[in-house]
Design an enzyme around this catalytic site. Structure first.
Site, PDB file in Angstrom:
ATOM      1  N   HIS A  93      22.450 -16.741  34.583  1.00 49.92           N
ATOM      2  CA  HIS A  93      23.255 -17.060  35.845  1.00 49.92           C
ATOM      3  C   HIS A  93      24.677 -17.622  35.561  1.00 49.92           C
ATOM      4  O   HIS A  93      25.082 -18.459  36.253  1.00 49.92           O
ATOM      5  CB  HIS A  93      22.499 -18.125  36.531  1.00 49.92           C
ATOM      6  CG  HIS A  93      21.184 -17.594  37.149  1.00 49.92           C
ATOM      7  ND1 HIS A  93      21.126 -17.166  38.244  1.00 49.92           N
ATOM      8  CD2 HIS A  93      19.912 -17.856  36.489  1.00 49.92           C
ATOM      9  CE1 HIS A  93      19.541 -16.946  38.586  1.00 49.92           C
ATOM     10  NE2 HIS A  93      18.934 -17.130  37.478  1.00 49.92           N
ATOM     11  N   ASN A 165      15.683 -18.034  43.991  1.00 52.24           N
ATOM     12  CA  ASN A 165      16.321 -16.780  43.835  1.00 52.24           C
ATOM     13  C   ASN A 165      16.229 -16.232  45.073  1.00 52.24           C
ATOM     14  O   ASN A 165      15.783 -16.637  46.028  1.00 52.24           O
ATOM     15  CB  ASN A 165      15.534 -15.881  42.892  1.00 52.24           C
ATOM     16  CG  ASN A 165      15.926 -16.416  41.457  1.00 52.24           C
ATOM     17  OD1 ASN A 165      17.040 -16.996  40.844  1.00 52.24           O
ATOM     18  ND2 ASN A 165      15.111 -15.833  40.585  1.00 52.24           N
TER      19      ASN A 165
END
Ligand code: HDD
Length: 719
Positions: A93, A165
């Site tokens: 990420h 997510n």
């Protein structure tokens, strides 16, 4: 004209849409102004120690042509600080974009959860960071990947982080395997390629061997892997959490973020073009929307399940993070709405330094034994110590809680607080016994005494974790034929990028176990034999809620490219602009050159505009023929029924891509009607006619995002 000022002036203030983190002292008083002051005080350039400087462009040398002197303290400080400007990027990420906002609770959560921020009408500041997973910090936004959706609620009872997510299932069932999935998905260790994508051997090697990853992978291969915008993504907490009400009753929940903008994606070709045209597309889209006042909104909801001993619901193991519960079985109950209404002032201070942690819980929300979640509780806190350089990252403005903090943590690298008192221990008498422990009515976090199964210590999963294919199959069979086509194309593309034949064959076997027709179609694309399945499925339920198609949505913040030529009628252009603005859609005028065409200001040129920037296009009047400098396409021979006068190939390219990407296209006729001739007279998502009605039609088409019915679909053969 802007010139270099000759005497000190105030720096430009932050734009109205930018808002720095509001930090608090231990007493709860805001330090926002003070925090900004620490960054830039006074008008003069100083050293880091406050000494004013007269020169920062010339190092101190023994004469104009002489060697640089070691004693140049300013040179050494400036270069040394620069040498350390970067911190390690996130292991995963790394690429992201953040925004501030507010969450307003509707009170529906009060019956199941004692958290103060879920009480009716309570407004809680939030910071959200969206991200891709695999790429480095500088990678492109439109790669095929899962997207992170991490939200921090600065509640009155401390920080609550929901680190989720845009896909409701995960690759692995146990966090101990996280390094394995990440090592497999990241670029190959020898050449460090490919960047930010799963289309390579190590990824497919791992997921084909490790079939519990198949459920997540099929979501990646669907349109969810290439979202149109962060604003048009759903979010999921994935794990099952426990909620505790005011009388200690518990229930199990799964969190959902539902975007009010709808759930939309781009086509794969569009994604690839965007990565070249504008690798910052998602980052720019979020910031622009907020700056323009088109604030994105999400409802936060939960699916609620009884907190039973077996922790399953309708046969689905709630502790297995590779499984989701269809919304048709457990509807999402909305607890409140989040609005993102401010951009960060400083990317590094806010978006880069924000440190989310699933361990950041508030009273009323607790964990379950999901083994993936349990490992995360360790990992996030641990990683910040390397990433942010020590144990005091909680003191950074973006990480600091808005609730009063009175911990007994002391010293350490980068300690910013000057703690008073002499007794950071309990019990004590020297600091008046402070800090005191909270009583039951002081809103403490209480570990609910959930029974623990009496069992031997084992490295084992429950039997239910062995089902790796039924949910992937349910997902695939719940998609519309068009979405299934996209899944087939994505698998075919990704596997065709693998060098090792054995990996393709092994993944085909996994596909056979998901759906025979899916497997056959991918095998045909790869020129391979489809293997027979090794798993039998009994009945497969479907969950239409996973499809993104079939709904209409608000259009605020969508963009339309308005293509004009030298003879376009300004009245038509103005009518289109005002109709689009009235619908909160952003028109961008695309002309043959910059500056003005008559009275119309051009915002993009034929050369720098990309079709991927627009959700739809409108051609107003005639576009000019190809300039001599550009080779002109003979549109007549290309299409067989083309315009009498060849159109500028840059415009033809824009129109052709918009057509292929199922975008709405409008045309307002000009004198020679060469623009209209580029597109069929009648087809789904096509509007011809007078300017206002074309603009209205385009807004209507945008409500369903794309005009997919323009193309025939293959769909899944009944098997
Ligand atoms: Fe993670 C970052 C989401 C499993 C270890 N993760 C990170 C971020 C998101 C997620 C959105 C970025 C946060 C930000 O914007 O700063 N991760 C998830 C989800 C998971 C998940 C939804 C499964 C349901 N993660 C997971 C596991 C581990 C990690 C099992 C390790 C055992 N994740 C990390 C990390 C990161 C991270 C290495 C990198 C940077 C950071 O934490 O702060 O610790």
């Amino acid at each position: 004209m802007l010139v270099e000022p000759t005497k000190p002036q105030s720096p430009l203030p932050a734009k109205p849409d930018q808002q720095g983190p509001d930090t608090r002292t231990a007493t709860g008083a805001s330090t926002k102004v003070a925090a900004a002051d620490v960054a830039q005080q006074g008008s003069f350039l100083t050293t880091a120690h406050g000494v004013r400087l007269v020169d920062t462009d010339h190092s101190l040398k023994a004469g104009p042509r002489g060697p640089t002197l070691l004693q140049d303290h300013h040179l050494r400080e400036k270069i040394s600080h620069f040498d350390h400007e970067r911190i390690p990027e996130r292991a995963v990420h790394a690429r992201g974009a953040g925004a501030h906002g507010v969450f307003v609770a509707n009170g529906a959560g009060q019956n199941i959860c004692r958290s103060g921020f879920l009480k009716s009408g309570v407004q809680t500041p939030v910071f959200v960071r969206f991200s891709t997973v695999l790429g480095s910090r500088g990678s492109a936004d439109l790669v095929r990947d899962t997207r992170g959706f991490a939200t921090r609620f600065y509640t009155g009872e401390g920080n609550y982080d929901l680190v989720g997510n845009n896909i409701p299932v995960f690759f692995i069932q146990d966090g101990i395997k996280f390094p394995d999935v990440v090592h497999a998905a990241k670029p190959h260790p020898d050449r460090e390629i490919p960047q930010a994508q799963s289309a390579h051997d190590t990824f497919w090697d791992w997921v084909s061997l490790h079939t519990e990853a198949q459920a997540h992978t099929i979501w990646n291969m669907s349109d969810r892997g290439v979202p149109r915008s962060f604003r048009t993504m759903e979010g999921f907490g994935i794990h099952t959490f426990r909620m505790i009400d005011a009388s200690d009753q518990t229930c199990l929940v799964k969190f959902h973020w539902k975007p009010k903008q709808g759930v939309h994606s781009v086509t794969w070709e569009e994604a690839q073009l965007t990565n070249g045209n504008d690798p910052d597309f998602h980052r720019r889209d979020l910031a622009d929307a907020i700056e323009s006042g088109a604030y994105p909104e999400w409802d936060l909801g939960v699916q609620v399940f009884p907190d039973t001993n077996d922790q399953t619901f309708e046969g689905i193991d709630l502790l297995d993070p590779t499984k989701f519960v269809p919304e048709e079985l457990a509807p999402v109950q909305v607890l409140g709405t989040m609005t993102l209404n401010a951009n960060p002032v400083n990317y590094f201070a806010e978006t880069e330094q924000v440190a989310f942690n699933p361990s950041n819980l508030v009273p009323g929300i607790d964990l379950t034994n999901d083994p993936l979640l349990q490992a995360r509780l360790f990992s996030y806190l641990d990683t910040q110590i390397t990433r942010l350089g020590g144990p005091n990252w909680n003191q950074l403005p973006i990480n600091r809680a808005h609730a009063p903090i009175n911990d007994m943590l002391r010293d350490g690298q980068h300690q910013n607080a000057v703690h008073s008192g002499v007794a950071p221990y309990r019990p004590n008498s020297l600091d008046g016994g402070c800090p005191f422990l909270a009583g039951p009515n002081d809103h403490p976090f209480i570990d609910i005494p959930v029974p623990v199964e009496a069992s031997a210590k084992v490295r084992q999963n429950p039997v239910s974790f062995e089902d790796h294919f039924s949910q992937a199959r349910m997902f695939y069979r719940s998609l519309t034929p068009l979405e299934q086509d996209h899944v087939v194309a994505a698998y075919t593309f990704e596997l065709s990028k693998c060098y090792e034949q054995v990996i393709r064959e092994r993944q085909l076997l996994a596909l056979a176990n998901i759906d025979a027709d899916l497997c056959q179609r991918v095998a045909t694309g790869l020129g391979l034999e489809a293997p027979a399945p090794t798993v039998n499925h009994s009945q497969t339920p479907t969950t239409p809620a996973v499809s993104q198609l079939g709904n209409t949505w608000p259009v605020a913040g969508r963009t339309v490219g308005v293509i004009i030529g030298p003879d376009s009628d300004p009245t038509d252009v103005e009518a289109i602009r005002s109709t689009l603005f009235n619908a909160n859609v952003i028109p961008l005028i695309v002309g043959p050159h910059g500056g003005k065409i008559g009275s119309i200001t051009v915002q993009r040129t034929y050369s720098n505009a990309a079709s991927t920037e627009f959700d739809a296009i409108i051609i107003v009047g005639d576009t000019p023929p190809a300039p001599d400098a550009l080779p002109s396409l003979d549109a007549k021979s290309a299409s067989g029924h083309g315009p009498e006068m060849p159109t500028d190939p840059r415009v033809s390219k824009l129109v052709g891509e918009a057509w292929r990407h199922a975008k709405a296209i409008g045309s307002v006729p000009g004198k020679s009607s060469n623009s209209a001739a580029q597109i069929p007279a009648e087809a789904p998502g096509i509007a011809h006619g007078a300017a206002p009605s074309v603009a209205e039609d385009i807004v209507d088409f945008l409500r369903s995002h794309r005009s997919w019915d323009r193309f025939p679909t293959q769909g899944r053969a009944e098997t």
